[in-house]
Scaffold this active site. Structure first.
Site, short mmCIF file in Angstrom:
data_model
loop_
_atom_site.label_atom_id
_atom_site.label_comp_id
_atom_site.label_asym_id
_atom_site.label_seq_id
_atom_site.Cartn_x
_atom_site.Cartn_y
_atom_site.Cartn_z
N ASP A 212 0.86 -1.16 0.00
CA ASP A 212 0.00 0.00 0.00
C ASP A 212 0.91 1.23 0.00
O ASP A 212 2.12 1.13 0.26
CB ASP A 212 -0.89 -0.04 1.24
CG ASP A 212 -1.84 1.16 1.32
OD1 ASP A 212 -2.24 1.68 0.27
OD2 ASP A 212 -2.16 1.56 2.45
N GLY A 213 0.34 2.40 -0.27
CA GLY A 213 1.16 3.61 -0.32
C GLY A 213 1.20 4.38 0.98
O GLY A 213 2.17 4.29 1.75
#
Length: 360
Positions: A212-213
């Site tokens: 995920d970012g």
């Protein structure tokens, strides 16, 4: 520092004392190398921690110890140890981190073929708060599966955090969320492992890591705005700050480590046959907030092989297609969605999302 996040910490030792410590450590390694060089063996010697990418894995992450943990919780440590000793010749089944570790070892094999004298590779350390009496069953299981795990740290119920620091740990994976939280707070990149609810076949020739970012590769600064001020304000903020790199998050260092190893394969004309592939799987919208992410990675000098901007769509179906050996996310509802569809997920307890999860 390697394997740690930025932030304030205890006062640094004096430059002179640090140099003395490093010099003593080098002397110790030189003496150990001289000893092992006189031994005849086909097994590669574990690399120095300062050269390696050290991944510490707990026994409950590496193997399925659900029944054993139930005995420990319900009957206590003595019955648990007794059970493990009676069953030490029964091989443990794979746990959530097992196939990730196997993939790391495949990368090591490829690296040793191309760079036989280079120590920049993965070093897997079994970091468990088990007692030493349980060690025989763990060793038997590791040998049964042909895993190359030479370093064990069995803390007998004590916190592993000090040992993680001593091993210069780049990534710590555990099934114990309290230990993971403790490690994150100590600045060590860490995640809690969750077993997939379906059996999935994972690649045995390519390590696949999905991130995920926000609050994983990047800090949670933008996620704070989204949680507290809403989606429109988030989009506005990201567009205004498109050319300002995001601050680093807890897993940025591990992505960087993967990138360094990828470049070693590229240098040998192995880009198309690289055994490492990285993925960004983010709920961000590409049009409204994707540019800042890509420009941040560029400013760090990092490449990511595939970037998937889902604009709020569920991540599970994409992960089924990717079949990563591990998927890192800071939000439990994404972890649970990934689990249901057979993805191995790792929760990173970092950032503002933890405040909202605790309150719901």
């Amino acid at each position: 520092a390697r394997g740690t996040m930025s932030g304030s910490g205890p006062e640094e030792p004096s430059q002179a004392s640090e140099e003395d410590r490093q010099q003593e450590a080098e002397q110790d390694w030189a003496a150990a190398k001289a000893f092992y060089d006189n031994l005849v063996t086909q097994r590669p010697r574990p690399p120095k921690p300062q050269n390696a990418i050290t991944v510490a894995v707990s026994s409950r992450a590496l193997f399925n110890l659900v029944e054993e943990q139930r005995i420990y919780v319900e009957q206590g440590v003595e019955k648990y140890v007794e059970y493990q000793q009676k069953n030490e010749n029964i091989i443990l089944k794979p746990g959530p981190a097992f196939y990730f570790v196997k993939a790391l070892e495949h990368v090591n094999t490829r690296l040793l073929e191309l760079y036989p004298d280079d120590e920049e590779r993965f070093d897997i350390v079994l970091m468990t708060n088990n007692h030493a009496q349980v060690g025989v069953r763990l060793i038997n299981s590791i040998n049964h599966y042909g895993l190359t795990i030479e370093r064990f740290c069995m803390t007998g119920g004590e916190s592993p955090i000090g040992y993680l620091t001593a091993y210069l740990t780049n990534l710590y994976l555990s099934a114990d969320s309290d230990k993971v939280q403790e490690a994150i707070e100590a600045g060590i990149a860490s995640a809690t492992m969750f077993t997939a609810n379906k059996d999935v076949v994972y690649s045995d020739t390519q390590l696949r890591v999905a991130f995920d970012g926000d609050a994983v590769i990047f800090s949670d600064e933008s996620e704070q705005i989204f949680k507290e001020q809403g989606l429109d304000r988030f989009f506005e903020h990201e567009q205004l700050n498109e050319n300002k790199p995001l601050a680093q998050g807890p897993l940025k260092g591990f992505l960087e480590d993967l990138g360094k190893l990828q470049k070693k394969f590229y240098a040998k004309n192995e880009r198309l046959n690289c055994p490492i592939r990285t993925y960004l799987v983010t709920a961000r919208s590409a049009a409204s907030s994707g540019a800042r992410v890509l420009k941040t990675l560029r400013s760090w000098g990092l490449e990511i092989d595939e970037a998937l901007f889902l604009a709020g769509a569920p991540k599970g179906p994409i992960l089924v297609k990717i079949r990563p050996h591990i998927f890192f996310d800071d939000q439990m509802f994404h972890i649970e969605g990934a689990q249901k569809l057979g993805a191995i997920a790792a929760h990173v307890p970092y950032g503002i999302a933890q405040k909202y999860q605790k309150s719901t």
